[in-house]
Design an enzyme around this catalytic site. Sequence first.
Site, PDB file in Angstrom:
ATOM      1  N   CYS A 115      26.338 -52.375  37.917  1.00 42.17           N
ATOM      2  CA  CYS A 115      27.788 -52.516  38.048  1.00 42.17           C
ATOM      3  C   CYS A 115      28.191 -53.635  39.007  1.00 42.17           C
ATOM      4  O   CYS A 115      29.275 -54.198  38.881  1.00 42.17           O
ATOM      5  CB  CYS A 115      28.409 -51.194  38.489  1.00 42.17           C
ATOM      6  SG  CYS A 115      28.269 -49.925  37.222  1.00 42.17           S
ATOM      7  N   CYS A 156      25.798 -49.659  42.092  1.00 46.90           N
ATOM      8  CA  CYS A 156      24.457 -49.842  41.513  1.00 46.90           C
ATOM      9  C   CYS A 156      24.239 -51.308  41.134  1.00 46.90           C
ATOM     10  O   CYS A 156      25.186 -52.071  40.985  1.00 46.90           O
ATOM     11  CB  CYS A 156      24.280 -48.932  40.295  1.00 46.90           C
ATOM     12  SG  CYS A 156      24.840 -49.628  38.738  1.00 46.90           S
ATOM     13  N   GLY A 211      10.683 -22.470  33.548  1.00 47.66           N
ATOM     14  CA  GLY A 211      10.939 -21.818  32.268  1.00 47.66           C
ATOM     15  C   GLY A 211      12.408 -21.700  31.899  1.00 47.66           C
ATOM     16  O   GLY A 211      12.778 -20.897  31.052  1.00 47.66           O
ATOM     17  N   CYS A 233      31.300 -48.649  41.457  1.00 53.06           N
ATOM     18  CA  CYS A 233      29.904 -48.188  41.523  1.00 53.06           C
ATOM     19  C   CYS A 233      29.075 -49.267  42.224  1.00 53.06           C
ATOM     20  O   CYS A 233      29.200 -50.444  41.922  1.00 53.06           O
ATOM     21  CB  CYS A 233      29.367 -47.921  40.116  1.00 53.06           C
ATOM     22  SG  CYS A 233      27.599 -47.519  40.084  1.00 53.06           S
ATOM     23  N   ASP A 283       3.948 -32.391  38.771  1.00 55.92           N
ATOM     24  CA  ASP A 283       4.003 -31.078  38.119  1.00 55.92           C
ATOM     25  C   ASP A 283       2.561 -30.644  37.860  1.00 55.92           C
ATOM     26  O   ASP A 283       1.622 -31.404  38.095  1.00 55.92           O
ATOM     27  CB  ASP A 283       4.845 -31.141  36.839  1.00 55.92           C
ATOM     28  CG  ASP A 283       4.206 -31.989  35.762  1.00 55.92           C
ATOM     29  OD1 ASP A 283       3.137 -32.603  36.020  1.00 55.92           O
ATOM     30  OD2 ASP A 283       4.751 -32.058  34.664  1.00 55.92           O
ATOM     31  N   ASP A 323       1.049 -22.836  35.812  1.00 53.28           N
ATOM     32  CA  ASP A 323       1.667 -21.613  35.286  1.00 53.28           C
ATOM     33  C   ASP A 323       1.784 -21.707  33.775  1.00 53.28           C
ATOM     34  O   ASP A 323       1.567 -22.770  33.192  1.00 53.28           O
ATOM     35  CB  ASP A 323       3.069 -21.434  35.882  1.00 53.28           C
ATOM     36  CG  ASP A 323       4.016 -22.551  35.477  1.00 53.28           C
ATOM     37  OD1 ASP A 323       3.535 -23.656  35.121  1.00 53.28           O
ATOM     38  OD2 ASP A 323       5.245 -22.350  35.518  1.00 53.28           O
ATOM     39  N   HIS A 325      21.792 -47.609  36.320  1.00 52.21           N
ATOM     40  CA  HIS A 325      23.111 -47.050  36.628  1.00 52.21           C
ATOM     41  C   HIS A 325      23.063 -45.524  36.623  1.00 52.21           C
ATOM     42  O   HIS A 325      23.600 -44.875  37.527  1.00 52.21           O
ATOM     43  CB  HIS A 325      24.172 -47.551  35.646  1.00 52.21           C
ATOM     44  CG  HIS A 325      25.445 -46.773  35.747  1.00 52.21           C
ATOM     45  ND1 HIS A 325      26.414 -47.051  36.683  1.00 52.21           N
ATOM     46  CD2 HIS A 325      25.865 -45.659  35.081  1.00 52.21           C
ATOM     47  CE1 HIS A 325      27.395 -46.148  36.588  1.00 52.21           C
ATOM     48  NE2 HIS A 325      27.087 -45.299  35.621  1.00 52.21           N
ATOM     49  N   PHE A 338       3.450 -27.254  31.790  1.00 56.60           N
ATOM     50  CA  PHE A 338       4.543 -27.397  30.832  1.00 56.60           C
ATOM     51  C   PHE A 338       4.156 -28.285  29.658  1.00 56.60           C
ATOM     52  O   PHE A 338       4.403 -27.944  28.501  1.00 56.60           O
ATOM     53  CB  PHE A 338       5.795 -27.949  31.534  1.00 56.60           C
ATOM     54  CG  PHE A 338       6.985 -28.034  30.634  1.00 56.60           C
ATOM     55  CD1 PHE A 338       7.717 -26.899  30.314  1.00 56.60           C
ATOM     56  CD2 PHE A 338       7.371 -29.247  30.074  1.00 56.60           C
ATOM     57  CE1 PHE A 338       8.809 -26.970  29.463  1.00 56.60           C
ATOM     58  CE2 PHE A 338       8.464 -29.322  29.218  1.00 56.60           C
ATOM     59  CZ  PHE A 338       9.181 -28.181  28.917  1.00 56.60           C
TER      60      PHE A 338
HETATM   61 ZN   LIG Z   1      26.734 -48.459  38.184  1.00 54.02          ZN
END
Ligand SMILES: [Zn+2]
Length: 378
Positions: A315, A312, A222, A310, A90, A144, A341, A94
């Site tokens: 899991c 991941c 924004g 899942c 970025d 910005d 996760h 900000f």
């Molecule tokens: Zn998971």
Amino acid sequence: MKYELLKTEGRAKRGRFHTVHGVIETPVFMNVGTVAAIKGAVSTDDLREIKCQVELSNTYHLHVRTGDKLIKELGGLHKFMNWDRPILTDSGGFQVFSLAGIRKIKEEGVTFNSHIDGRKIFMGPEESMQIQSNLGSTIAMAFDECPPALAERKYVEDSVARTTRWLYRCKEEMARLNSLENTINKEQLLFGINQGAVFNDIRIEHAKIISELDLPGYAVGGLAVGESHEQMYDVLDHVVPYLPQNKPTYLMGVGTPANILEAVDRGVDFFDCVYPSRNGRHGHVYTNHGKLNLFNQKFEKDMRPIEEGCGCPTCRSYSRAYVRHLLKAKEMLGMRLCVLHNLYFYNTMMEEIRDALDAGEFAAYKKRKLDSMAQGEN
Ligand SMILES: [Zn+2]
């Protein structure tokens, strides 16, 4: 041709963005690593395992602590954090406007105090480009001003006009930096940022002007700074049609899974948000049946994974009961497993979105996903 528009469904876009650090399949969620690390002890090895395509780092944070000059000396951000895929930085704007102490905004830029040690720092378009060039990110964001959500019309008008003047300076400075011999990434890309708070006419006018600069991508900035979700969707409904369809559109700092689905529907390609990591660190985990608070007593003996099926790392190996125990014991592993996760959930949702768009079934997918997530805890 950097961006290939592969398919559309209504305003939703399925695309492919080619960069010097590899291809980004869009729509994409960028995983936020503020100081070149995802908070919650998540490494770049982990990022590879949880389907992260783009890592996002914060210019302001890296500038005030450790310093971009040192990172350049060490070979740039990619080498520093051992990540060879795309990185977006970025602009620092900000954080300067939200985090830093007493500041003065002038035409040249902003003077502010570092939140680390209070020292005075000056940052304008040229400084922001210089820092991002030192970091060597794939995509750099224009410097910005992000006006407060409830700012008055006159303030927003003046601020947007200055942001436009700053954008011209960013473009010129990046071209200069990319032409220098010792620049780390000579193919660094600049994205412009649309501003205008919740004033659609200001935003549309601004979108038209910045689109003429023919930058490789554009962001809507924004938003998610205090306005309602409906106001945010309304801005997107009005503004996205005025940004180039054949380039990526990035909605900065958004959002919940529902926000992302709604924004994809309105033509947005790129997202980033701290929610999955921040919520994970607090034991709040996302599932296809709503968010769970793992601190809840009812998970004490729950030997199921956070979400059945899942894929991941959490899991695949651990139960809700174990993760809850770690969180209660304030073990760092508890936070880490929840963050892994949650990011996997977000990155997988983006994959599902892309598959649905490929199949021409995004509308049906969106409805199914929103209905299922609204069902609540199981
Ligand atoms: Zn998971």
